[in-house]
Design a protein around this motif. Structure first.
Motif, PDB file in Angstrom:
ATOM      1  N   ILE A  41       0.842  -1.181   0.000  1.00  0.00           N
ATOM      2  CA  ILE A  41       0.000   0.000   0.000  1.00  0.00           C
ATOM      3  C   ILE A  41       0.884   1.240   0.000  1.00  0.00           C
ATOM      4  O   ILE A  41       1.903   1.284   0.702  1.00  0.00           O
ATOM      5  CB  ILE A  41      -0.968   0.008   1.204  1.00  0.00           C
ATOM      6  N   THR A  42       0.495   2.226  -0.818  1.00  0.00           N
ATOM      7  CA  THR A  42       1.204   3.515  -0.786  1.00  0.00           C
ATOM      8  C   THR A  42       0.531   4.378   0.269  1.00  0.00           C
ATOM      9  O   THR A  42      -0.696   4.526   0.285  1.00  0.00           O
ATOM     10  CB  THR A  42       1.158   4.207  -2.156  1.00  0.00           C
ATOM     11  N   TRP A  43       1.335   4.935   1.168  1.00  0.00           N
ATOM     12  CA  TRP A  43       0.762   5.610   2.326  1.00  0.00           C
ATOM     13  C   TRP A  43      -0.030   6.848   1.928  1.00  0.00           C
ATOM     14  O   TRP A  43      -1.121   7.086   2.424  1.00  0.00           O
ATOM     15  CB  TRP A  43       1.877   5.990   3.297  1.00  0.00           C
ATOM     16  N   GLY A  96      -2.827   5.595  -1.023  1.00  0.00           N
ATOM     17  CA  GLY A  96      -3.599   4.419  -0.641  1.00  0.00           C
ATOM     18  C   GLY A  96      -3.769   3.406  -1.757  1.00  0.00           C
ATOM     19  O   GLY A  96      -4.645   2.539  -1.684  1.00  0.00           O
ATOM     20  N   SER A  97      -2.931   3.482  -2.794  1.00  0.00           N
ATOM     21  CA  SER A  97      -2.995   2.468  -3.840  1.00  0.00           C
ATOM     22  C   SER A  97      -2.553   1.127  -3.266  1.00  0.00           C
ATOM     23  O   SER A  97      -1.643   1.067  -2.445  1.00  0.00           O
ATOM     24  CB  SER A  97      -2.081   2.861  -4.998  1.00  0.00           C
ATOM     25  N   THR A  98      -3.205   0.068  -3.734  1.00  0.00           N
ATOM     26  CA  THR A  98      -2.909  -1.265  -3.202  1.00  0.00           C
ATOM     27  C   THR A  98      -2.570  -2.239  -4.324  1.00  0.00           C
ATOM     28  O   THR A  98      -3.062  -2.113  -5.452  1.00  0.00           O
ATOM     29  CB  THR A  98      -4.086  -1.815  -2.393  1.00  0.00           C
ATOM     30  N   TYR A  99      -1.742  -3.220  -3.984  1.00  0.00           N
ATOM     31  CA  TYR A  99      -1.315  -4.256  -4.918  1.00  0.00           C
ATOM     32  C   TYR A  99      -1.257  -5.571  -4.139  1.00  0.00           C
ATOM     33  O   TYR A  99      -0.887  -5.578  -2.960  1.00  0.00           O
ATOM     34  CB  TYR A  99       0.070  -3.937  -5.481  1.00  0.00           C
ATOM     35  N   ILE A 122      -5.135  -5.121   2.438  1.00  0.00           N
ATOM     36  CA  ILE A 122      -4.189  -4.232   3.100  1.00  0.00           C
ATOM     37  C   ILE A 122      -4.827  -2.854   3.220  1.00  0.00           C
ATOM     38  O   ILE A 122      -5.513  -2.389   2.298  1.00  0.00           O
ATOM     39  CB  ILE A 122      -2.843  -4.171   2.330  1.00  0.00           C
ATOM     40  N   SER A 123      -4.630  -2.214   4.355  1.00  0.00           N
ATOM     41  CA  SER A 123      -5.223  -0.909   4.584  1.00  0.00           C
ATOM     42  C   SER A 123      -4.313  -0.102   5.496  1.00  0.00           C
ATOM     43  O   SER A 123      -3.361  -0.624   6.063  1.00  0.00           O
ATOM     44  CB  SER A 123      -6.620  -1.047   5.199  1.00  0.00           C
ATOM     45  N   ASN A 133      -1.215   5.700  12.461  1.00  0.00           N
ATOM     46  CA  ASN A 133       0.074   5.496  11.785  1.00  0.00           C
ATOM     47  C   ASN A 133       0.408   4.015  11.687  1.00  0.00           C
ATOM     48  O   ASN A 133       1.517   3.565  12.007  1.00  0.00           O
ATOM     49  CB  ASN A 133       1.199   6.240  12.511  1.00  0.00           C
ATOM     50  N   THR A 134      -0.583   3.263  11.238  1.00  0.00           N
ATOM     51  CA  THR A 134      -0.471   1.805  11.221  1.00  0.00           C
ATOM     52  C   THR A 134      -1.018   1.262   9.910  1.00  0.00           C
ATOM     53  O   THR A 134      -1.983   1.787   9.360  1.00  0.00           O
ATOM     54  CB  THR A 134      -1.243   1.205  12.400  1.00  0.00           C
ATOM     55  N   VAL A 135      -0.378   0.211   9.430  1.00  0.00           N
ATOM     56  CA  VAL A 135      -0.843  -0.533   8.268  1.00  0.00           C
ATOM     57  C   VAL A 135      -1.348  -1.891   8.741  1.00  0.00           C
ATOM     58  O   VAL A 135      -0.727  -2.519   9.610  1.00  0.00           O
ATOM     59  CB  VAL A 135       0.283  -0.695   7.240  1.00  0.00           C
TER      60      VAL A 135
END
Length: 124
Positions: A51-53, A56-59, A70-71, A77-79
């Motif tokens: 995830i890009t912080w 918010g793009s996800t792969y 993934i989120s 400040n948590t993934v």
């Protein structure tokens, strides 16, 4: 330097769910992308999800698409990695990693910052 701390692993049965967390105490993930990798015994570390912080793009790896999500939580400040419909083949040590390179990468060797890993074991 970015210190990453993972939590949430455990022993579950096939079909169960788990949520992993990755935090960076004392600093922000701004301009980083955060990736979950996993490594099973005797196997190479493999990409799971990214995830890009900022955007918010996800792969996702094909093996987890539709089961894992993934989120990110800016306030905490948590993934997170929500893992549903777990299978025995998901058993591995799961690591979160962060990097600030301009282009995202799925190659674990390209990452600068790592957590200590958390064990996920799925019994059949």
């Amino acid at each position: 330097q970015v210190q990453l701390v993972e939590s949430g692993g455990g022993l579950v049965q096939a079909g169960d769910s788990l949520r992993l967390s990755c935090a960076a105490p004392g600093r922000t993930f701004n301009n980083y992308y955060i990736t979950w990798f996993r490594q099973a015994p005797g196997k190479e570390r493999e990409f799971v999800a990214l995830i890009t912080w900022n955007v918010g793009s996800t792969y996702y790896a094909d093996s987890v698409k539709g089961r894992f999500t993934i989120s990110r939580d800016h306030a905490a400040n948590t993934v997170y990695l929500q893992m549903n419909s777990l299978k025995p083949e998901d058993t591995a040590v799961y690591y979160c990693a962060a990097d600030g390179a301009q282009l995202v990468t799925y190659k674990w060797r390209d990452y600068d910052y790592w957590g200590q890993g958390t064990q996920v074991t799925v019994s059949s």
